[in-house]
Design a protein around this motif. Structure first.
Motif, PDB file in Angstrom:
ATOM      1  N   LEU A  85       0.789  -1.228   0.000  1.00  0.00           N
ATOM      2  CA  LEU A  85       0.000   0.000   0.000  1.00  0.00           C
ATOM      3  C   LEU A  85       0.821   1.277   0.000  1.00  0.00           C
ATOM      4  O   LEU A  85       0.287   2.350  -0.287  1.00  0.00           O
ATOM      5  CB  LEU A  85      -0.919   0.017   1.233  1.00  0.00           C
ATOM      6  N   TYR A  86       2.121   1.195   0.325  1.00  0.00           N
ATOM      7  CA  TYR A  86       2.855   2.425   0.636  1.00  0.00           C
ATOM      8  C   TYR A  86       2.920   3.411  -0.517  1.00  0.00           C
ATOM      9  O   TYR A  86       2.984   4.627  -0.303  1.00  0.00           O
ATOM     10  CB  TYR A  86       4.267   2.097   1.145  1.00  0.00           C
ATOM     11  N   ARG A  87       2.878   2.944  -1.760  1.00  0.00           N
ATOM     12  CA  ARG A  87       2.918   3.882  -2.887  1.00  0.00           C
ATOM     13  C   ARG A  87       1.655   4.738  -2.949  1.00  0.00           C
ATOM     14  O   ARG A  87       1.663   5.807  -3.566  1.00  0.00           O
ATOM     15  CB  ARG A  87       3.100   3.115  -4.205  1.00  0.00           C
ATOM     16  N   ASN A  88       0.587   4.247  -2.339  1.00  0.00           N
ATOM     17  CA  ASN A  88      -0.663   5.014  -2.306  1.00  0.00           C
ATOM     18  C   ASN A  88      -0.775   5.893  -1.066  1.00  0.00           C
ATOM     19  O   ASN A  88      -1.794   6.563  -0.866  1.00  0.00           O
ATOM     20  CB  ASN A  88      -1.858   4.058  -2.352  1.00  0.00           C
ATOM     21  N   LEU A  89       0.258   5.886  -0.227  1.00  0.00           N
ATOM     22  CA  LEU A  89       0.213   6.633   1.029  1.00  0.00           C
ATOM     23  C   LEU A  89       1.218   7.777   1.042  1.00  0.00           C
ATOM     24  O   LEU A  89       1.666   8.209   2.116  1.00  0.00           O
ATOM     25  CB  LEU A  89       0.488   5.686   2.205  1.00  0.00           C
ATOM     26  N   LEU A  90       1.549   8.305  -0.120  1.00  0.00           N
ATOM     27  CA  LEU A  90       2.537   9.378  -0.196  1.00  0.00           C
ATOM     28  C   LEU A  90       2.173  10.580   0.676  1.00  0.00           C
ATOM     29  O   LEU A  90       3.058  11.172   1.311  1.00  0.00           O
ATOM     30  CB  LEU A  90       2.730   9.820  -1.654  1.00  0.00           C
ATOM     31  N   PRO A  91       0.899  10.988   0.746  1.00  0.00           N
ATOM     32  CA  PRO A  91       0.572  12.138   1.596  1.00  0.00           C
ATOM     33  C   PRO A  91       0.908  11.931   3.070  1.00  0.00           C
ATOM     34  O   PRO A  91       1.041  12.908   3.821  1.00  0.00           O
ATOM     35  CB  PRO A  91      -0.935  12.317   1.391  1.00  0.00           C
ATOM     36  N   LEU A  92       1.030  10.674   3.523  1.00  0.00           N
ATOM     37  CA  LEU A  92       1.343  10.396   4.921  1.00  0.00           C
ATOM     38  C   LEU A  92       2.836  10.344   5.201  1.00  0.00           C
ATOM     39  O   LEU A  92       3.246  10.326   6.380  1.00  0.00           O
ATOM     40  CB  LEU A  92       0.707   9.064   5.341  1.00  0.00           C
ATOM     41  N   MET A  93       3.658  10.303   4.156  1.00  0.00           N
ATOM     42  CA  MET A  93       5.093  10.119   4.359  1.00  0.00           C
ATOM     43  C   MET A  93       5.750  11.241   5.166  1.00  0.00           C
ATOM     44  O   MET A  93       6.582  10.970   6.037  1.00  0.00           O
ATOM     45  CB  MET A  93       5.794   9.941   3.012  1.00  0.00           C
ATOM     46  N   PRO A  94       5.433  12.520   4.914  1.00  0.00           N
ATOM     47  CA  PRO A  94       6.047  13.564   5.744  1.00  0.00           C
ATOM     48  C   PRO A  94       5.756  13.380   7.237  1.00  0.00           C
ATOM     49  O   PRO A  94       6.650  13.521   8.082  1.00  0.00           O
ATOM     50  CB  PRO A  94       5.418  14.844   5.192  1.00  0.00           C
ATOM     51  N   ALA A  95       4.505  13.081   7.570  1.00  0.00           N
ATOM     52  CA  ALA A  95       4.160  12.870   8.978  1.00  0.00           C
ATOM     53  C   ALA A  95       4.896  11.667   9.546  1.00  0.00           C
ATOM     54  O   ALA A  95       5.327  11.672  10.712  1.00  0.00           O
ATOM     55  CB  ALA A  95       2.649  12.689   9.132  1.00  0.00           C
ATOM     56  N   ALA A  96       5.068  10.617   8.733  1.00  0.00           N
ATOM     57  CA  ALA A  96       5.743   9.409   9.199  1.00  0.00           C
ATOM     58  C   ALA A  96       7.199   9.686   9.538  1.00  0.00           C
ATOM     59  O   ALA A  96       7.699   9.274  10.592  1.00  0.00           O
ATOM     60  CB  ALA A  96       5.633   8.307   8.140  1.00  0.00           C
ATOM     61  N   VAL A  97       7.893  10.401   8.662  1.00  0.00           N
ATOM     62  CA  VAL A  97       9.311  10.661   8.921  1.00  0.00           C
ATOM     63  C   VAL A  97       9.482  11.649  10.067  1.00  0.00           C
ATOM     64  O   VAL A  97      10.410  11.526  10.883  1.00  0.00           O
ATOM     65  CB  VAL A  97      10.027  11.149   7.642  1.00  0.00           C
ATOM     66  N   GLU A  98       8.591  12.608  10.194  1.00  0.00           N
ATOM     67  CA  GLU A  98       8.696  13.589  11.277  1.00  0.00           C
ATOM     68  C   GLU A  98       8.315  12.996  12.634  1.00  0.00           C
ATOM     69  O   GLU A  98       8.607  13.589  13.679  1.00  0.00           O
ATOM     70  CB  GLU A  98       7.835  14.811  10.959  1.00  0.00           C
ATOM     71  N   SER A  99       7.693  11.820  12.615  1.00  0.00           N
ATOM     72  CA  SER A  99       7.311  11.169  13.872  1.00  0.00           C
ATOM     73  C   SER A  99       8.463  10.404  14.515  1.00  0.00           C
ATOM     74  O   SER A  99       8.374  10.026  15.694  1.00  0.00           O
ATOM     75  CB  SER A  99       6.135  10.209  13.629  1.00  0.00           C
ATOM     76  N   LEU A 100       9.533  10.162  13.781  1.00  0.00           N
ATOM     77  CA  LEU A 100      10.658   9.408  14.329  1.00  0.00           C
ATOM     78  C   LEU A 100      11.368  10.247  15.399  1.00  0.00           C
ATOM     79  O   LEU A 100      11.731  11.397  15.170  1.00  0.00           O
ATOM     80  CB  LEU A 100      11.643   9.033  13.221  1.00  0.00           C
TER      81      LEU A 100
END
Length: 351
Positions: A66-81
């Motif tokens: 699914l990850y290719r369809n979740l591009l809008p969530l990627m910034p939040a994911a990386v900033e959550s680390l």
């Protein structure tokens, strides 16, 4: 000094993952973080050690699909680390991890494989099939604009960039306005034996089935040619390749082979075909290490990695200009031109 290494995701074992493994070997005390880890068990042994942390995407079921369809969530994911306890953070980035949020007391060095192609250079190639129709295209345009804005801001966050080629360094400068130091990826050429002589039983190509690799165009050309082709690779474009292979007896597809099998395959190859405007290009270097001629799209990082492959160069492999590329057009009368190439032993060999 506490060191963290951050890579986007672990789904397959390709060029950026090989570079990641080398970085981890250089820093054996470093902890590895990823947005999510779904690396298959048969490839995990190549990774020096497992990640110690993931983003919230790691908890998503079927995230590897699914990850290719979740591009809008990627910034939040990386900033959550949360990496606040580390002194040095090394990012291996081809998408978003350069956008980590760190404090001023931390040093962030980004090894950039490429700025995101789907945002800056190849948006149409990546999304033309996924977003057909006016409504979908309008929605895509909106979120891609916002992702570009975020990606530009993310490009200002590393303290320094390392590019994998001069080609990528120029793109980093053009997109983010940042300088970078070029360090080419490591390529183990010593594991390849030089083939006995010129000629061979088949042409060969290798790469992920993603739009910019143009594997489908190579396969389509061989539907009209009398030559044999071996295709090595897999990826999201699998269905397209399978459709093209139906009824083709001259084309063999190998979704996955080991490093040993790849070396053996090159021993009988007539030439290696490469039609990507690649950031660096490890596979063409491996083909040369085995004494196999390369017929390449004359653009991108490959212009830096093959001796003589410059406009007007006299000692080169087969060179196809992007604007004049009869080899990869599906014309029944396509033919191959052989030219000398310069292998690692310094010998000129006719293809």
């Amino acid at each position: 000094m506490k060191i963290a290494i951050v890579h986007e995701w672990l789904v397959t074992w390709a060029g950026s993952e090989r570079v990641l493994a080398e970085i981890m070997t250089l820093y054996p005390e470093a902890d590895l973080y990823v947005l999510f880890d779904r690396l298959p068990a048969d490839k995990r042994s190549a990774l020096p050690r497992n990640p110690v942390g993931e983003s919230f995407l790691g908890k998503w079921p079927k995230i590897d699909r699914l990850y290719r369809n979740l591009l809008p969530l990627m910034p939040a994911a990386v900033e959550s680390l949360n990496l606040k306890d580390y002194d040095l953070v090394l990012t291996s980035s081809h998408a978003v991890v350069k956008g980590l949020l760190l404090h001023s007391g931390q040093l962030h060095l980004c090894y950039c494989h490429t700025p995101p192609r789907y945002l800056w250079d190849m948006t149409e190639a990546y999304f033309s099939r996924s977003f057909s129709g006016r409504l979908k295209r309008a929605a895509a345009s909106l979120f891609l604009t916002r992702l570009r804005q975020w990606d530009y801001r993310a490009g200002q966050r590393p303290d320094a960039f390392i590019a994998n080629s001069d080609f990528v360094a120029r793109r980093i400068s053009r997109i983010y306005g940042r300088p970078s130091t070029v360090i080419h990826p490591p390529v183990d050429i010593e594991r390849f034996a030089v083939k006995p002589g010129p000629g061979g039983e088949y042409f060969v190509t290798l790469g992920r089935f993603v739009p910019y690799k143009n594997i489908d165009r190579i396969v389509q050309s061989f539907r009209y040619l009398p030559y044999k082709l071996v295709v090595v690779g897999d990826g999201p474009g699998r269905n397209r390749i399978e459709d093209l292979l139906r009824g083709q007896r001259n084309i063999r597809w190998l979704p996955y082979i080991s490093d040993k099998e790849w070396g053996e395959l090159l021993q009988k190859a007539r030439a290696f075909l490469f039609m990507a405007e690649e950031d660096f290009g490890i596979a063409p270097l491996e083909a040369q290490a085995a004494g196999v001629p390369v017929i390449a799209w004359g653009a991108g990082g490959i212009l830096e990695t093959i001796p003589g492959l410059k406009r007007g160069g006299s000692r080169s492999v087969g060179y196809l200009r992007p604007s004049r590329c009869p080899l990869f057009r599906p014309y029944p009368r396509c033919t191959f031109a052989s030219s000398p190439f310069f292998c690692r032993t310094g010998r000129d060999v006719s293809a």
